[in-house]
Structures are given as C-alpha cells and as structure tokens.
Design a protein around this motif. Structure first.
Motif, short mmCIF file in Angstrom:
data_model
loop_
_atom_site.label_atom_id
_atom_site.label_comp_id
_atom_site.label_asym_id
_atom_site.label_seq_id
_atom_site.Cartn_x
_atom_site.Cartn_y
_atom_site.Cartn_z
N PHE A 171 0.74 -1.26 -0.03
CA PHE A 171 -0.10 0.12 0.17
C PHE A 171 0.74 1.39 0.09
N ASN A 172 0.33 2.10 -0.92
CA ASN A 172 1.20 3.40 -0.92
C ASN A 172 0.59 4.45 -1.66
N GLY A 173 -0.53 4.31 -1.84
CA GLY A 173 -1.34 5.32 -2.56
C GLY A 173 -2.70 5.51 -2.27
N ILE A 174 -3.03 6.99 -2.51
CA ILE A 174 -4.48 7.21 -2.40
C ILE A 174 -4.93 8.13 -3.54
N ILE A 175 -5.93 7.83 -3.94
CA ILE A 175 -6.70 8.75 -4.84
C ILE A 175 -7.60 9.58 -4.29
N ASP A 176 -7.40 10.97 -4.44
CA ASP A 176 -8.43 11.79 -3.56
C ASP A 176 -9.39 12.46 -4.44
N LEU A 177 -10.53 11.99 -4.35
CA LEU A 177 -11.69 12.59 -5.11
C LEU A 177 -12.09 13.85 -4.93
N LEU A 178 -11.61 14.72 -4.15
CA LEU A 178 -12.11 16.11 -3.83
C LEU A 178 -11.04 16.79 -4.65
N LYS A 179 -9.68 16.51 -4.38
CA LYS A 179 -8.79 17.31 -4.93
C LYS A 179 -8.29 16.65 -6.37
N MET A 180 -8.88 15.39 -6.80
CA MET A 180 -8.62 14.92 -7.89
C MET A 180 -6.99 14.82 -8.07
N LYS A 181 -6.28 14.11 -7.07
CA LYS A 181 -4.93 14.16 -6.94
C LYS A 181 -4.59 12.49 -6.70
N TYR A 182 -3.40 12.23 -6.95
CA TYR A 182 -2.69 10.84 -6.65
C TYR A 182 -1.74 11.32 -5.53
N TYR A 183 -2.04 10.73 -4.27
CA TYR A 183 -1.05 10.92 -3.26
C TYR A 183 -0.21 9.55 -3.04
#
Ligand SMILES: Nc1nc2c(ncn2[C@@H]2O[C@H](COP(=O)(O)OP(=O)(O)O)[C@@H](O)[C@H]2O)c(=O)[nH]1
Ligand SMILES: [Mg+2]
Length: 707
Positions: A171-183
C-alpha cells in the motif's frame, strides 16, 4: 503554549472497535505535526495516549485520553477512546464534547462488533461524523468489502472521499476524489508526492468524483442551483456543501489511511481543519433549564466538566469544554450544581499525562484544571452574570452486579470511600449497600470492567478484595387461606405473659373483594418497602382483645414478614383478619400479643401452601439473524420465557422474561456466543414463583445456613 482562536480549534473523538488503530492514529497525528519526534507503539507501551499502567499491562486503551495536535494553524483536540464496550462510558462522555466523530474501520474486517453501541451515542446527538479506513497496508486488508459493510450499515450518507491504490502489503497510494490528485507515499510514509491521477484510474476517479460533487450539492439549495448551471462544483464549493452535510449529519466522508505506516493522516487532518465543523459552527448547547446557549466568544463564561481523573500524587484533574466565553487563570467560577466557588489556579492543555500550562482557553476548546474542590463530572462552572447547567452526559445503565468483600475485615470501612473515588472517575461504576441482601453491590458494564475496578482497588488503593455473586432478593408468599390460632402463655416467676389470637391468613391480590363472614372494624393497607402489600383487618367482636393490642399483633406479623418462614426473605401480598382471641387482666401486654401474632402468622403461613418468588427481568436481546438460534438456545437453558421476536433490519430483537438468578454473567456469555455482535437491555419485570425443585433447594440451603 499558543492560544488558538475559536475559529481554529477542532475537537475530534477517535472511535471504533478494539484494535482498529485509534491509539496508533493519535500517535501518528502528533508525529506528523512534529509534536513528538518518535512514534510510540501500543505494544511498546510508550504511546502518548495509553499512559496508564493498566493500559500497558493489557496493551489496550481503557480510559479516554485528551491529546492535541497542530496542523496548518489549526489546533485539533483529539480524544482517543477505548473500543471495548465495557468502557462505553468513556465513549459517552467523549462523544458529548467532540464536534466531529472520527470512526475507524479496520479494513481487514469492515464493520465490527460493538459498532452499533458506539454509533447510538453519535446518532443521539446527530454529531458530525466521518469514517477512516485504517490498516490498508495489512495483507488481509479488503477495502471494497469493508466499504460495502459500512454502506449497508450506515446508509446513503456515507461519502467516498478517497480510495486506496496498491492495497495490502505494498500500500502506497491514495486517489483523492475532492482534490482529484494521486497521493503517493514512500515506504516510510509521511509527506506524500502529489501527482496527477494515473491514466488507468481516470475513469473510476471521474465517476466517483462526479458522485461526490452531487453529494456536496445535495445539501444546499444555492449549491444545487450552481451545480445545475455549471454541471459541476469547484473544490471550495464542494467543501462548503460537505461542511453543511456534515453539520446536518447527512454526509459521512470516508478517508483512507495506514496509521502504522504514517500514510494519509496529513490529508485527513487537512480536511478536519478546512471542512469538519468547529464548536462555534454547531448547534447551541442545551441547558437543563431548557434554554439554548450559543457557542460564542463574547458570551458568558461557561465550562462543562466531562471527565474526572484522580491521579495518584497529583490529585483530581477535571477535564472540561469551554461551552461559551473564555476561561483564564485566576477566574472564579460558580458550580451550578452546588453553588460552590471554584478558583482556576492553573489551566492546562493536555497531551495524555503531560500537562502544558496555558493562560487562557476560548470557546470550543478542551482543557484540564487541577484540584477543583467541589466539582465532579457533569457539573457546569459559570462566570459572573450567568447560572446555567449544561445538559448532562447520560451514562449507560450498569449491566453486571457483584458483591464486594474486603479480604481483610479491617478494610471494610475503606471500601465505600475508595469506590466513591472510582465512581468519580468512572460514572459507569456504581455501588450501593443493600440492607436487604446485607451486601455491598458494585455494578459495572461487564467482566473486564469489573477486573479493572479490582485492579485499581488492589494496585492504586492497596486494598485486597474479592467479588462474589450477589444474593438474589427472593420473596415469599402464600397460595391458600388458613384459619389458625395461637396462645402465648408464660408464667415462670414474676409477672406472666398472656395473649391469644385467632386469625385468617390468605393471599392478597389487587382488587380482591372485602372478606366476608367477619365483622370488619378497622382496615390497614400497608405498602411494603420491598414491594407488595400487607392488608390487616381488625375483626374483633365484643372486645375480647383490647383495641390497643391490635398494633402489637400487627407488629408481630410484620416482623415475621421481614424474615419469611421459608428462607428468611421478605414476605409480600398477604391479608390477615384477626377475628377472635383472649386476654388476661394482669398478664396481657404488648409483647405477649406481638409474640402471639407472630407465631400465629408463621403457623398459618407454613400451612398456606407457601411459595418462594424470584425477581424476573425483561430482556431485549438484539442479535444478528444468523445467531438467533444460538442465543435462543442459551436463553432457554436460563429458564426464559420467550415473549416475542421482531425483525429490526438485519437484526432480530428477542423479547424474553428471564429469572434474575439465571442472568449471572449473561453479558460475558452473550458476548462469547455471538463474538460480541449482540447487545441486550434488561429491566425488572415482576416477581414469579420459582419451580418446586428450586424452592426445595433454597429452603434446604437456608435451613443448613441457620444451623
Ligand atoms: N498493519 C497495521 N497495523 C496497525 C495499523 N494501525 C494499528 N495497527 C496495529 O493494530 C494494533 C492495535 O492498534 P491500537 O492503536 O492499539 O488500536 P485501538 O485499539 O483502536 O487503539 C496494534 O498492534 C497496532 O500496531 C495499521 O495502519 N496497519
Ligand atoms: Mg486504543
């Protein structure tokens, strides 16, 4: 220490099942903000939150702990709570003062044990809430299945803000649906890289983003119009909509983290800063006087004490929320409950057991104050020009009752004093001396809770104690009428004693007709302290017994009723007609008639088909459908009568009547039968006759103990 203004203070409570990672997340939130430079672990016994010795011993949280972190100019007060339902009192008080509930879901398991119990406290106050899926790094993590369980339990208000990438060990990533960014996180976690969403995720992310936009628009008419006009909303507009939705308990945002690997907590804190409501954004506080008290910095000074801790070597620490105005060192406040004046000598911002002195705290903030003389949990402290009481925390009813004994009888007197201290800290521990049972009864939420009480008594207060099963408050009564007489006569030496009475003794029931065949001169209806009635008739004709002796006869009967002929339990529901007798001009006196009354009554009672009655409780057991059979089988072995079964969503509500004597350790056994997925409530229903074999045994045991 920096004083934050009321717009920059957020109060969150971390809730969720045991081992979901609340304490680890609290530690990570402090570490992320640079307030601690090394992260402790629960098993390493060095977290800021679990600082009590007993928490180290058991490697889990037992007390709620107040901590704080600072994130981008906001102060976030964190209350970490224990997840076990034995300690739900800590949840009740923490939820009461938090402004946002952060519910951790262990992504290995989804919605777990005891969730409903905790959720009930949130729902009761419609507290703004969010879900945080933790342990996404765990090899067994299953985000989709967990999400399904959360959606089906908590409904349409659950709102996906993020989803994980490379869930499981990598696990190393989050897709943020508010900012529409890949963390994207490095293996050490911490600050992520902010990248464009990978092409392969674009379709999914776009679809979920659009759902989020709609969700944000739903909560406000203006936003809805804007959304129809533009076909979308920008980030600020979405935040606005989500904030309104959270405040109305209609949006429960969902975040993704690994507390252990320090991934995702920064983004979650950013959201808490910007979107989660602060105290001044939420509904006014209700007072016991039925008025509303606005959370205003310019309002009168009002503090509400939500928790008390008695720390050895330090004394009493009171944890409070500033409900209105601001509190400063040196303030003198009046305790609304008892009118006592309390001086605030020092104020603290708390981080576990660490006290950070501070000069003032403003509306919405949480803090601690030492050594208040007359103030307990649930008390309100008021400044000048106001005297209100904040609506108190409702603590759950006790579920388990045990009698406590000091192993060393010279400690007997200390028991009450120590239990009082424990009750001050934990209002879900109650105690009461039962003069009926002649036992000091301690009530708790369950066996583990009881073990904690024992631990505190032994380790903190150095008292050796044991818990034993409380006696059952049986009752005795009769089932048929008996006509009897007794002559008490004593002539050995000095003055003699003489009294003779004739009486009819029969079962009493509500609404029964007046007796016939006797001459009623006077009737006494006595409501017995222990329930039921004694109805006593003077039916003496022609003055064969002086009226002044009738009270003595009644007294004799009452004495026997206080110590029933079968087992020494209280007698209830009898009617006695004294209709004849004899007296002696010299030897008759009060004592003689009291003895005659008592013995006549006992004689009649034994012949009147006497019955032992036992207390029966009404049980409401809420159980998942698939466990219904197991729970029913267990109830049947407890001599229960099943009164009905109703469907409640995915649960079945069993209504049963069960004798108290059969409910010994029911909390524990229900938990083990259902792995903690069922809950129950009980209340006293009635007294009912015990089965003949049990009656025999009780009489046998009593006679044995008398000899
Ligand atoms: N793999 C993994 N383990 C975690 C995570 N968060 C907590 N844990 C572990 O889960 C256990 C329980 O954590 P704890 O913080 O005490 O949970 P609490 O009971 O909710 O306070 C500990 O052994 C933690 O190390 C996580 O994000 N990933
Ligand atoms: Mg914990």
């Amino acid at each position: 220490m920096k004083v934050f203004d009321e717009k920059h203070i957020k109060n969150i409570v971390l809730l969720g099942s045991p081992k979901s990672g609340k304490t680890t997340l609290a530690e990570t939130m402090l570490f992320e903000a640079g307030l601690i430079n090394r992260r402790g672990t629960v098993t390493g016994k060095n977290t800021v939150s679990d600082y009590h010795e007993i928490e180290h011993e058991r490697e889990c949280s037992i007390y709620s702990t107040l901590l704080h972190t600072e994130w981008r100019n906001y102060k976030i007060n964190i209350i970490d709570t224990p997840g076990l339902d034995d300690f739900v009192g800590e949840v009740a008080s923490s939820v009461r003062v938090a402004d946002t509930c952060v519910f951790l879901i262990n992504a290995q398991h989804g919605v777990e044990v005891g969730t409903e119990l905790i959720w009930n406290y949130i729902d009761q106050f419609n507290k703004p809430s969010m879900f945080v899926f933790n342990q996404l790094d765990h090899p067994k993590s299953n985000f989709e299945a967990s999400l399904e369980s959360v959606k089906s339990q908590f409904g349409a208000a659950t709102t996906l803000m993020q989803y994980p990438l490379n869930e499981g060990e990598g696990f190393n990533g989050i897709i943020d649906l508010l900012k529409m960014k890949y963390y994207k996180f490095s293996p050490q976690g911490g600050k992520p890289e902010k990248l464009p969403i990978p092409e392969s995720e674009m379709d999914k992310a776009n679809k979920l983003h659009n759902e989020l936009v709609e969700k944000a628009a739903e909560n406000d008419e203006n936003l809805m119009e804007l959304y129809f006009e533009k076909g979308t909303l920008n980030e600020d507009e979405m935040k606005e909509g989500l904030k309104i939705g959270m405040r109305n308990h209609q949006v429960f945002p969902i975040f993704c983290i690994s507390a252990k690997n320090d991934m995702g907590s920064g983004r979650m804190m950013g959201f808490i800063d910007n979107v989660a409501p602060s105290a001044i954004d939420i509904k006014p506080e209700l007072t016991v006087e039925g008025e509303e008290l606005a959370h205003s910095i310019t309002g009168p000074e009002v503090l509400f004490v939500y928790k008390t801790a008695i720390e050895p070597n330090l004394g009493k620490m009171s944890f409070f929320k500033v409900i209105s105005g601001q509190v400063k060192v040196g303030d003198e406040l009046i305790n609304h409950q008892n009118g006592q004046i309390e001086r605030i000598n020092q104020l603290f911002m708390m981080d576990g057991h660490k006290r950070n002195p501070i000069n003032k705290l403003v509306v919405g903030d949480l803090g601690g104050v030492l050594k208040l003389k007359s103030t307990d949990t649930n008390h309100t402290l008021c400044g000048k020009n106001i005297n209100v009481g904040v609506e108190p925390i409702e603590f759950p009813e006790p579920k388990m009752h045990m009698a406590i004994i000091a192993k060393n009888s010279s400690d007997d007197d200390k028991l009450g004093e120590v239990l009082n201290k424990i009750h001050q800290e934990d209002q879900t521990v109650t105690y009461e001396y039962s003069s009926e049972l002649k036992q000091l009864i301690v009530s708790t939420q369950g066996e583990l809770h009881l073990a904690v009480v024992q631990w505190i008594m032994e380790h903190v207060y150095k008292l050796n104690i044991a818990f034993v099963k409380p006696k059952i408050p049986y009752r005795e009564t009769i089932q048929k009428m008996v006509d009897t007489s007794y002559k008490h006569k004593k002539q050995s030496g000095g003055a003699g004693q003489f009294g003779e009475v004739y009486m009819k003794v029969e079962p009493y029931y509500e609404g029964m007709p007046e007796p016939t065949g006797v001459n009623i001169r006077h009737k006494d209806i006595i409501d017995l302290e222990w329930g039921g009635k004694l109805v006593f008739y003077n039916c003496i004709v022609g003055g064969v017994i002086d009226a002044r002796f009738l009270p003595s006869i009644q007294k004799g009967i009452m004495e026997k009723m206080e110590e029933g002929p079968l087992t020494g339990s209280y007698v209830r529901d009898v009617r006695v007609m004294v209709y004849d007798g004899k007296m002696h001009a010299v030897d008759s006196n009060d004592i003689a008639f009291k003895i005659a009354g008592m013995r006549a009554f006992k004689q009649a009672f034994i012949q009147a088909n006497p019955k032992i009655l036992e207390p029966v409780n009404e049980l409401d057991v809420l159980v998942p459908e698939e466990l219904l059979g197991d729970v029913m089988t267990d109830l049947q072995t407890r001599r229960s009568t099943i009164m009905g079964i109703e469907a409640k969503g995915q649960y079945q509500l069993i209504k049963a009547k069960t004798p108290l004597a059969e409910l010994d350790r029911y909390t524990t056994s229900l938990r083990s039968i259902t792995q903690g997925r069922a809950s129950f409530k009980k209340r006293f229903a009635e007294y009912a006759p015990v089965p003949p074999n049990i009656q025999e045994k009780l009489i046998h045991d009593y006679n044995g103990s008398e000899n």
